[in-house]
Scaffold this motif. Structure first.
Motif, PDB file in Angstrom:
ATOM      1  N   PHE A  24       0.842  -1.193   0.000  1.00 50.82           N
ATOM      2  CA  PHE A  24       0.000   0.000   0.000  1.00 50.82           C
ATOM      3  C   PHE A  24       0.879   1.246   0.000  1.00 50.82           C
ATOM      4  O   PHE A  24       1.553   1.540   0.983  1.00 50.82           O
ATOM      5  CB  PHE A  24      -0.903   0.027   1.231  1.00 50.82           C
ATOM      6  N   THR A  81      -4.792   5.109   2.212  1.00 44.43           N
ATOM      7  CA  THR A  81      -5.010   3.779   2.782  1.00 44.43           C
ATOM      8  C   THR A  81      -5.434   3.870   4.246  1.00 44.43           C
ATOM      9  O   THR A  81      -4.880   4.652   5.009  1.00 44.43           O
ATOM     10  CB  THR A  81      -3.707   2.946   2.705  1.00 44.43           C
ATOM     11  N   PHE A 122      -5.523   1.827   7.721  1.00 46.63           N
ATOM     12  CA  PHE A 122      -4.910   0.674   8.374  1.00 46.63           C
ATOM     13  C   PHE A 122      -5.963  -0.356   8.775  1.00 46.63           C
ATOM     14  O   PHE A 122      -5.831  -1.545   8.495  1.00 46.63           O
ATOM     15  CB  PHE A 122      -4.133   1.127   9.606  1.00 46.63           C
ATOM     16  N   THR A 123      -7.034   0.109   9.401  1.00 43.01           N
ATOM     17  CA  THR A 123      -8.044  -0.840   9.900  1.00 43.01           C
ATOM     18  C   THR A 123      -8.807  -1.500   8.752  1.00 43.01           C
ATOM     19  O   THR A 123      -9.137  -2.677   8.829  1.00 43.01           O
ATOM     20  CB  THR A 123      -9.051  -0.164  10.848  1.00 43.01           C
ATOM     21  N   ALA A 168      -7.622  -2.267   5.863  1.00 45.72           N
ATOM     22  CA  ALA A 168      -6.734  -3.293   5.313  1.00 45.72           C
ATOM     23  C   ALA A 168      -6.675  -4.499   6.252  1.00 45.72           C
ATOM     24  O   ALA A 168      -6.863  -5.642   5.836  1.00 45.72           O
ATOM     25  CB  ALA A 168      -5.339  -2.723   5.084  1.00 45.72           C
ATOM     26  N   ALA A 169      -6.447  -4.238   7.546  1.00 41.82           N
ATOM     27  CA  ALA A 169      -6.274  -5.325   8.515  1.00 41.82           C
ATOM     28  C   ALA A 169      -7.554  -6.153   8.648  1.00 41.82           C
ATOM     29  O   ALA A 169      -7.533  -7.383   8.548  1.00 41.82           O
ATOM     30  CB  ALA A 169      -5.860  -4.769   9.875  1.00 41.82           C
ATOM     31  N   LEU A 170      -8.678  -5.479   8.866  1.00 41.16           N
ATOM     32  CA  LEU A 170      -9.934  -6.205   9.057  1.00 41.16           C
ATOM     33  C   LEU A 170     -10.444  -6.785   7.747  1.00 41.16           C
ATOM     34  O   LEU A 170     -11.125  -7.801   7.730  1.00 41.16           O
ATOM     35  CB  LEU A 170     -10.987  -5.291   9.695  1.00 41.16           C
ATOM     36  N   ALA A 199      -8.643  -8.116   5.240  1.00 43.04           N
ATOM     37  CA  ALA A 199      -7.976  -9.390   4.955  1.00 43.04           C
ATOM     38  C   ALA A 199      -8.521 -10.490   5.864  1.00 43.04           C
ATOM     39  O   ALA A 199      -8.781 -11.609   5.422  1.00 43.04           O
ATOM     40  CB  ALA A 199      -6.472  -9.248   5.151  1.00 43.04           C
ATOM     41  N   GLU A 200      -8.740 -10.154   7.133  1.00 40.94           N
ATOM     42  CA  GLU A 200      -9.266 -11.138   8.075  1.00 40.94           C
ATOM     43  C   GLU A 200     -10.695 -11.544   7.685  1.00 40.94           C
ATOM     44  O   GLU A 200     -11.057 -12.712   7.748  1.00 40.94           O
ATOM     45  CB  GLU A 200      -9.236 -10.550   9.492  1.00 40.94           C
ATOM     46  N   GLY A 201     -11.487 -10.551   7.266  1.00 44.89           N
ATOM     47  CA  GLY A 201     -12.897 -10.802   6.935  1.00 44.89           C
ATOM     48  C   GLY A 201     -13.071 -11.790   5.796  1.00 44.89           C
ATOM     49  O   GLY A 201     -14.054 -12.519   5.747  1.00 44.89           O
ATOM     50  N   MET A 260       0.839  -7.636   4.061  1.00 44.44           N
ATOM     51  CA  MET A 260       0.490  -6.277   3.652  1.00 44.44           C
ATOM     52  C   MET A 260       1.534  -5.299   4.161  1.00 44.44           C
ATOM     53  O   MET A 260       1.751  -5.181   5.360  1.00 44.44           O
ATOM     54  CB  MET A 260      -0.890  -5.921   4.201  1.00 44.44           C
TER      55      MET A 260
END
Lengths: 345, 345
Positions: free
Chosen positions: A289, A294, A296-297, A299-301, A303-305, A312
């Motif tokens: 990124f 961008t 942060f949250t 992107a993080a959530l 990918a998890e979702g 990343m």
């Protein structure tokens, strides 16, 4: 001559409050006597950050003498140009006047350089403001500045116009990082590939992945894609809206025959493009990124979702030798040199 | 029996608006007939997201029957539990009732699982709400749910209490990623190392770096450091405020004899800790941001501002086998099992 020992981050110049870094500091020591690891610069031009210049211009009611007074006042009070209303600075162009004996770098006295760190952390003293050029946010001055050991700079090359070099130095981190993360044979997607940074990234990626790899340039605008195609910087070109994650996934699935990308580089300058980047990437792939839009949250959530095991990376504007890498792209490809000269110089 | 072919992300269940992913969708198809790659779950308990439950409780004026009505209404209208006022969901606990023939995973019918993806994207049908436990945001129901191929889950282990397992599964990504990024001989700093996630990361890092490596547990609170020391999860323990970048830099410089860290793992749950993480890391090192309080721009511009060539990773809550890695820490170290049982079960 004896030199005082300086800290690499310049904390020895911080007057108020004690113990913080130069950027958040309220006041820096702008005595123009260098420490052992500092560089003294004769300043020619300040490129004020656009948000900052607009704010100062507004306060001055557009009056040039008033603009000068405001800038002089900021620098005299704080020892640097950090606009108190926007928190931002800008960068400067000048000539190297002296180099401390313990400074590590490839600078020589007389080199013309652009500092690639913010004016908001650079000790600065202005004797006189010579000219204000409001249309391009530039201020010509007689003055001096200090570059810390950790401070980034680019030596302005003699083989291209200053404005052209500056436009490339501004985004130098992206192609230099691209060179580090792309391997021969990789499939690379560059989102926002038709912009300035995007074209440099596509070109650099193509050089790294070689004949067995594939670079896919994606942009939301047909006009940008045409621009990228005109310099032949990729293998495939797609017009896709980067905020539409499902459309991106389907398009990249098709063009990679269900394999998806090893590396996704995001240089799109609008929000909500995280999920499209994640879905375009294969498991164990890398999403880079580089866009300041961008989240942060997200992107993080994101990918998890969707249960996606991707790495990343947060785009770091700096990597060793980044200015050289970016300028070399223009030297190696005259189509890009010509296009950028038309657009930015 | 014939099965319809499902998309791995569950887009085949999206009714409105068409073409988006299940999470942002307004309405999902919650017919409890599975597609070929789905799992059917008999739901026992909904763990409503804390922000969401608080909002619903407020709207209901604290009345339990009213809370039931609001939850039933959300699920009947949208086919999932995505609180329209907070946008958040939660997770669920249930038993696997059926598995599509093309679902890839280690599940068996009868397994008791916790879903590790949000209720805000999980097709759900509730027949009856049996009990509401407002003090722990839990709702016992009779109902069914669907897990997509991309949906994460953890099989609840038989060798520890459910609440203890859940508290670990909640942060399972962090220790599993730690295992992937730490190498033998590395010096690793864990910021926020005295918290739940931090202790697991320290322990896992220590296992990876081995006898030639060093794990430095840093926390802002003496109490948390004492807790970490009680389970001996690190080699060094420091009390440092993670928002004080210069203090962090000085402390880590001292304890590493000027070498700094190969890997910095940030699990601090407060903002403005990006710069301390960057300064604690050596050039070409790796900073892993696992805290949801991380700002993308503060990290990106912070590294550039101090000219630091570090790789910065966005913490992905998921990596393959993460639930197993995290639960194994407790099985391998009874001090941590005991501490977590006291604190979280």
């Amino acid at each position: 001559m004896e030199f005082k020992k300086g800290d690499i981050y310049g904390t020895h110049r911080v007057l108020e409050p004690k113990g913080v870094l130069p950027q958040p500091a309220d006041k820096l020591d702008n005595t123009m006597e260098i420490y052992d690891n500092e560089v003294l610069i004769d300043v020619q031009t300040l490129n004020i950050d656009s948000a900052s210049f607009t704010e100062i211009e507004k306060r001055a009611g557009g009056d040039v003498e008033e603009i000068k007074k405001i800038i002089m006042n900021i620098v005299e009070t704080t020892g640097k140009h950090k606009n108190p209303w926007t928190g931002s600075g800008g960068m400067l162009i000048g000539k190297v006047a002296a180099i401390g004996p313990n400074f590590k770098g490839d600078l020589r006295v007389g080199d013309k350089i652009a500092t690639l760190v913010s004016l908001s952390l650079t000790p600065l003293k202005i004797e006189e403001i010579k000219e204000v050029r409001p249309e391009i946010d530039q201020v010509d001055v007689k003055g001096q500045a200090i570059l810390f050991q950790s401070g980034l700079y680019g030596i302005l090359p003699k083989d291209m116009p200053k404005e052209l070099a500056l436009s490339v130095l501004d985004v130098a981190g992206a192609p230099a990082q691209t060179a580090k993360i792309c391997k021969p044979g990789d499939t690379v997607v560059v989102m926002g590939g038709g912009g300035k940074s995007g074209i440099l990234c596509c070109w650099q990626a193509k050089r790294q992945v070689g004949v067995n790899g594939k670079v896919i340039c994606v942009d939301g605008f047909k006009k940008s894609i045409n621009r990228a195609m005109s310099v032949k910087c990729a293998d495939e070109y797609l017009v896709v809206n980067a905020t539409d994650a499902v459309a991106m996934y389907n398009e990249i699935m098709e063009v990679t025959e269900g394999e998806l990308a090893d590396v996704v580089i995001n240089v799109v300058n609008i929000p909500n493009t995280e999920m499209a980047s994640i879905l375009a990437c294969k498991d164990n792939g890398l999403v880079y990124f580089f866009s300041m839009a961008t989240s942060f949250t997200k992107a993080a959530l994101g990918a998890e979702g969707v249960g996606k095991d991707v790495n990343m990376l947060i785009g770091n504007g700096y990597t060793k030798g980044h200015a050289n890498v970016a300028l070399q792209v223009l030297r190696d490809d005259e189509r890009i040199m010509k296009l950028f000269a038309e657009l930015y110089a």
